[in-house]
Design a protein around this motif. Sequence first.
Motif, PDB file in Angstrom:
ATOM      1  N   HIS A 389       0.843  -1.196   0.000  1.00 42.29           N
ATOM      2  CA  HIS A 389       0.000   0.000   0.000  1.00 42.29           C
ATOM      3  C   HIS A 389       0.880   1.248   0.000  1.00 42.29           C
ATOM      4  O   HIS A 389       2.107   1.153   0.040  1.00 42.29           O
ATOM      5  CB  HIS A 389      -0.936  -0.019   1.200  1.00 42.29           C
ATOM      6  N   TRP A 390       0.217   2.413   0.012  1.00 39.10           N
ATOM      7  CA  TRP A 390       0.937   3.672  -0.164  1.00 39.10           C
ATOM      8  C   TRP A 390       0.543   4.694   0.889  1.00 39.10           C
ATOM      9  O   TRP A 390      -0.617   4.777   1.296  1.00 39.10           O
ATOM     10  CB  TRP A 390       0.660   4.234  -1.558  1.00 39.10           C
ATOM     11  N   CYS A 391       1.533   5.471   1.313  1.00 35.59           N
ATOM     12  CA  CYS A 391       1.261   6.591   2.217  1.00 35.59           C
ATOM     13  C   CYS A 391       0.368   7.600   1.514  1.00 35.59           C
ATOM     14  O   CYS A 391       0.473   7.811   0.300  1.00 35.59           O
ATOM     15  CB  CYS A 391       2.570   7.282   2.613  1.00 35.59           C
ATOM     16  N   LEU A 392      -0.499   8.243   2.280  1.00 36.90           N
ATOM     17  CA  LEU A 392      -1.335   9.326   1.764  1.00 36.90           C
ATOM     18  C   LEU A 392      -1.193  10.540   2.665  1.00 36.90           C
ATOM     19  O   LEU A 392      -1.285  10.398   3.887  1.00 36.90           O
ATOM     20  CB  LEU A 392      -2.804   8.887   1.703  1.00 36.90           C
ATOM     21  N   PRO A 393      -0.978  11.730   2.061  1.00 34.09           N
ATOM     22  CA  PRO A 393      -0.789  11.989   0.648  1.00 34.09           C
ATOM     23  C   PRO A 393       0.402  11.198   0.106  1.00 34.09           C
ATOM     24  O   PRO A 393       1.329  10.877   0.858  1.00 34.09           O
ATOM     25  CB  PRO A 393      -0.542  13.487   0.564  1.00 34.09           C
ATOM     26  N   GLY A 394       0.395  10.941  -1.208  1.00 29.98           N
ATOM     27  CA  GLY A 394       1.473  10.152  -1.776  1.00 29.98           C
ATOM     28  C   GLY A 394       1.217   9.752  -3.215  1.00 29.98           C
ATOM     29  O   GLY A 394       0.516  10.442  -3.958  1.00 29.98           O
ATOM     30  N   VAL A 395       1.775   8.624  -3.583  1.00 31.56           N
ATOM     31  CA  VAL A 395       1.783   8.174  -4.972  1.00 31.56           C
ATOM     32  C   VAL A 395       0.379   8.058  -5.590  1.00 31.56           C
ATOM     33  O   VAL A 395       0.189   8.459  -6.742  1.00 31.56           O
ATOM     34  CB  VAL A 395       2.556   6.840  -5.081  1.00 31.56           C
ATOM     35  N   PRO A 396      -0.637   7.522  -4.894  1.00 35.37           N
ATOM     36  CA  PRO A 396      -1.964   7.422  -5.514  1.00 35.37           C
ATOM     37  C   PRO A 396      -2.552   8.764  -5.944  1.00 35.37           C
ATOM     38  O   PRO A 396      -3.441   8.796  -6.803  1.00 35.37           O
ATOM     39  CB  PRO A 396      -2.818   6.770  -4.423  1.00 35.37           C
ATOM     40  N   ASP A 397      -2.069   9.882  -5.370  1.00 33.33           N
ATOM     41  CA  ASP A 397      -2.536  11.189  -5.831  1.00 33.33           C
ATOM     42  C   ASP A 397      -2.201  11.374  -7.309  1.00 33.33           C
ATOM     43  O   ASP A 397      -2.988  11.944  -8.067  1.00 33.33           O
ATOM     44  CB  ASP A 397      -1.892  12.310  -5.014  1.00 33.33           C
ATOM     45  N   THR A 398      -1.039  10.884  -7.708  1.00 29.89           N
ATOM     46  CA  THR A 398      -0.645  10.981  -9.114  1.00 29.89           C
ATOM     47  C   THR A 398      -1.522  10.098  -9.987  1.00 29.89           C
ATOM     48  O   THR A 398      -1.859  10.463 -11.117  1.00 29.89           O
ATOM     49  CB  THR A 398       0.838  10.601  -9.272  1.00 29.89           C
ATOM     50  N   TRP A 399      -1.921   8.936  -9.484  1.00 27.71           N
ATOM     51  CA  TRP A 399      -2.858   8.096 -10.250  1.00 27.71           C
ATOM     52  C   TRP A 399      -4.129   8.884 -10.549  1.00 27.71           C
ATOM     53  O   TRP A 399      -4.666   8.807 -11.659  1.00 27.71           O
ATOM     54  CB  TRP A 399      -3.220   6.844  -9.466  1.00 27.71           C
ATOM     55  N   ASN A 400      -4.595   9.654  -9.567  1.00 27.93           N
ATOM     56  CA  ASN A 400      -5.825  10.418  -9.764  1.00 27.93           C
ATOM     57  C   ASN A 400      -5.609  11.629 -10.663  1.00 27.93           C
ATOM     58  O   ASN A 400      -6.542  12.086 -11.328  1.00 27.93           O
ATOM     59  CB  ASN A 400      -6.403  10.839  -8.416  1.00 27.93           C
ATOM     60  N   GLU A 401      -4.401  12.156 -10.690  1.00 27.59           N
ATOM     61  CA  GLU A 401      -4.099  13.206 -11.655  1.00 27.59           C
ATOM     62  C   GLU A 401      -4.174  12.646 -13.076  1.00 27.59           C
ATOM     63  O   GLU A 401      -4.678  13.314 -13.995  1.00 27.59           O
ATOM     64  CB  GLU A 401      -2.709  13.792 -11.380  1.00 27.59           C
ATOM     65  N   LEU A 402      -3.701  11.424 -13.265  1.00 24.94           N
ATOM     66  CA  LEU A 402      -3.820  10.771 -14.570  1.00 24.94           C
ATOM     67  C   LEU A 402      -5.283  10.479 -14.895  1.00 24.94           C
ATOM     68  O   LEU A 402      -5.717  10.648 -16.046  1.00 24.94           O
ATOM     69  CB  LEU A 402      -3.014   9.467 -14.589  1.00 24.94           C
ATOM     70  N   LEU A 403      -6.047  10.052 -13.889  1.00 28.84           N
ATOM     71  CA  LEU A 403      -7.472   9.792 -14.097  1.00 28.84           C
ATOM     72  C   LEU A 403      -8.180  11.067 -14.541  1.00 28.84           C
ATOM     73  O   LEU A 403      -8.993  11.054 -15.484  1.00 28.84           O
ATOM     74  CB  LEU A 403      -8.093   9.258 -12.804  1.00 28.84           C
ATOM     75  N   TYR A 404      -7.893  12.172 -13.887  1.00 21.63           N
ATOM     76  CA  TYR A 404      -8.473  13.469 -14.232  1.00 21.63           C
ATOM     77  C   TYR A 404      -8.107  13.855 -15.668  1.00 21.63           C
ATOM     78  O   TYR A 404      -8.971  14.277 -16.460  1.00 21.63           O
ATOM     79  CB  TYR A 404      -7.973  14.513 -13.239  1.00 21.63           C
ATOM     80  N   ALA A 405      -6.830  13.684 -16.013  1.00 23.79           N
ATOM     81  CA  ALA A 405      -6.367  14.032 -17.363  1.00 23.79           C
ATOM     82  C   ALA A 405      -7.068  13.189 -18.420  1.00 23.79           C
ATOM     83  O   ALA A 405      -7.465  13.695 -19.475  1.00 23.79           O
ATOM     84  CB  ALA A 405      -4.850  13.853 -17.458  1.00 23.79           C
ATOM     85  N   GLN A 406      -7.240  11.896 -18.145  1.00 25.31           N
ATOM     86  CA  GLN A 406      -7.884  11.028 -19.117  1.00 25.31           C
ATOM     87  C   GLN A 406      -9.383  11.297 -19.213  1.00 25.31           C
ATOM     88  O   GLN A 406      -9.980  11.153 -20.277  1.00 25.31           O
ATOM     89  CB  GLN A 406      -7.584   9.564 -18.799  1.00 25.31           C
ATOM     90  N   LEU A 407     -10.001  11.687 -18.108  1.00 26.24           N
ATOM     91  CA  LEU A 407     -11.405  12.097 -18.179  1.00 26.24           C
ATOM     92  C   LEU A 407     -11.554  13.353 -19.035  1.00 26.24           C
ATOM     93  O   LEU A 407     -12.480  13.457 -19.853  1.00 26.24           O
ATOM     94  CB  LEU A 407     -11.948  12.345 -16.777  1.00 26.24           C
ATOM     95  N   LEU A 408     -10.634  14.300 -18.868  1.00 25.77           N
ATOM     96  CA  LEU A 408     -10.687  15.508 -19.669  1.00 25.77           C
ATOM     97  C   LEU A 408     -10.493  15.203 -21.152  1.00 25.77           C
ATOM     98  O   LEU A 408     -11.154  15.793 -22.013  1.00 25.77           O
ATOM     99  CB  LEU A 408      -9.607  16.498 -19.203  1.00 25.77           C
TER     100      LEU A 408
END
Length: 412
Positions: A389-408
């Motif tokens: 697993h991953w610390c939060l804030p942390g790496v999964p935030d970047t996954w969601n930045e990619l998700l946002y970009a792909q939704l756009l």
Amino acid sequence: MDLHQETQPQKVFHILSVSTFPNKKDVVAYALIILFISLLVTSIVFCNLLTPPLLLLPNFSFSKTLSCDYSNGKWVSDENYPTRKYTEDCPFLDPGFQCRRNGRPDLGYVKWRWQPHGCNLPRFDAKDFLERSRNRRMVFAGDSIGRNQWESLLCMLSEGVSNRSRVYEERGNPITKHKGFLSIRFQDYNLSIQYYRVPFLVVIDDPPENASQQVRRAIRVDKLHRFSSKWVGADVLVFSAGHWWTHHKTHKMGWYFQEEGRLNMTMDVMEAFGKSLQTLKSWVFKNCDPKTTRIFFRSYSPVHFRGGEWNTGGRCDLSNAPETDHLKPEVNEPLNNQIIKNMVKEMETAKRKVQFLNITYLTAMRKDGHPSRHREPGTPAKAPQDCSHWCLPGVPDTWNELLYAQLLSGAW
């Protein structure tokens, strides 16, 4: 004959030299050359208006010039990056992901920003994301790594809400990793973001009550988990599976694969994974609106156990910075990623709004981002380190930045 031999070079000289006055034949030659060059230039311009990348950039496909491959890049140090994030005070964080609160002394793991090659990630805008998601429902379904991403997105979006009391779990349940289903509602936007814990996505049959220990569990690769009935009607579906599809978590635990009522004790793990995804694909075709439902399949999230596996003393508390050798990621792309890609292509052919959220390479380089020994309060001192697993804030935030970009990119 001698005169002819002498005049031929002279004509060439007239054509090439601008200082010599040309005769009529030379004028015709000039005109032909100019006409040829004009036609050539016109053809180049016209062709590039139709298909610019094919002529001007022969080494790149048309699709790559229109969109960016966000999965390919490097981690760069950015001291300002933490100021754009949430904190561990976010009420939607599982205690096991709050690494600083659990004793991690450094904060460097939040100061790295993912920089794709050749383009930039759109800056995550929580208010914009919420406005675009108004009156909708998002579903995260899969393993606990998917829960990591779900919690990250909740905290990222909460930064765009002025009244945090209007963001809550719809049934009043506390955030705990032991809950199989949670739904967070953003009241001001009529938006629900849900998480369903289904590690294999498909059913795991329990032995009959009072059965002997010789009776073992079976993974039904031909039947989705009962939670799937609750996914119907969702506007966005994010599936994450693969973390549990290993030999250790299946065969070594004494589980079998089952298909069409028949047990298969020899089926390969990746073959079973592929069959389960085909089951999921069939469900999508039957239950999801091809015009409106957006579907994402997140790729495998690498683990970083060193010196052993999770149950044999493996650890990941020796690193406080990402991998710097960008030519040699820590893992090759796993086979389950290829299986997911193939299924995504099949669904794209069927005109579905489906995308592959590829986070494997960028995640493989973040050996510093795990909770490691800094686990939630009450964890025994000799418990295995958490290098999955991953610390939060942390790496999964970047996954969601990619998700946002792909939704756009999909006109969300």
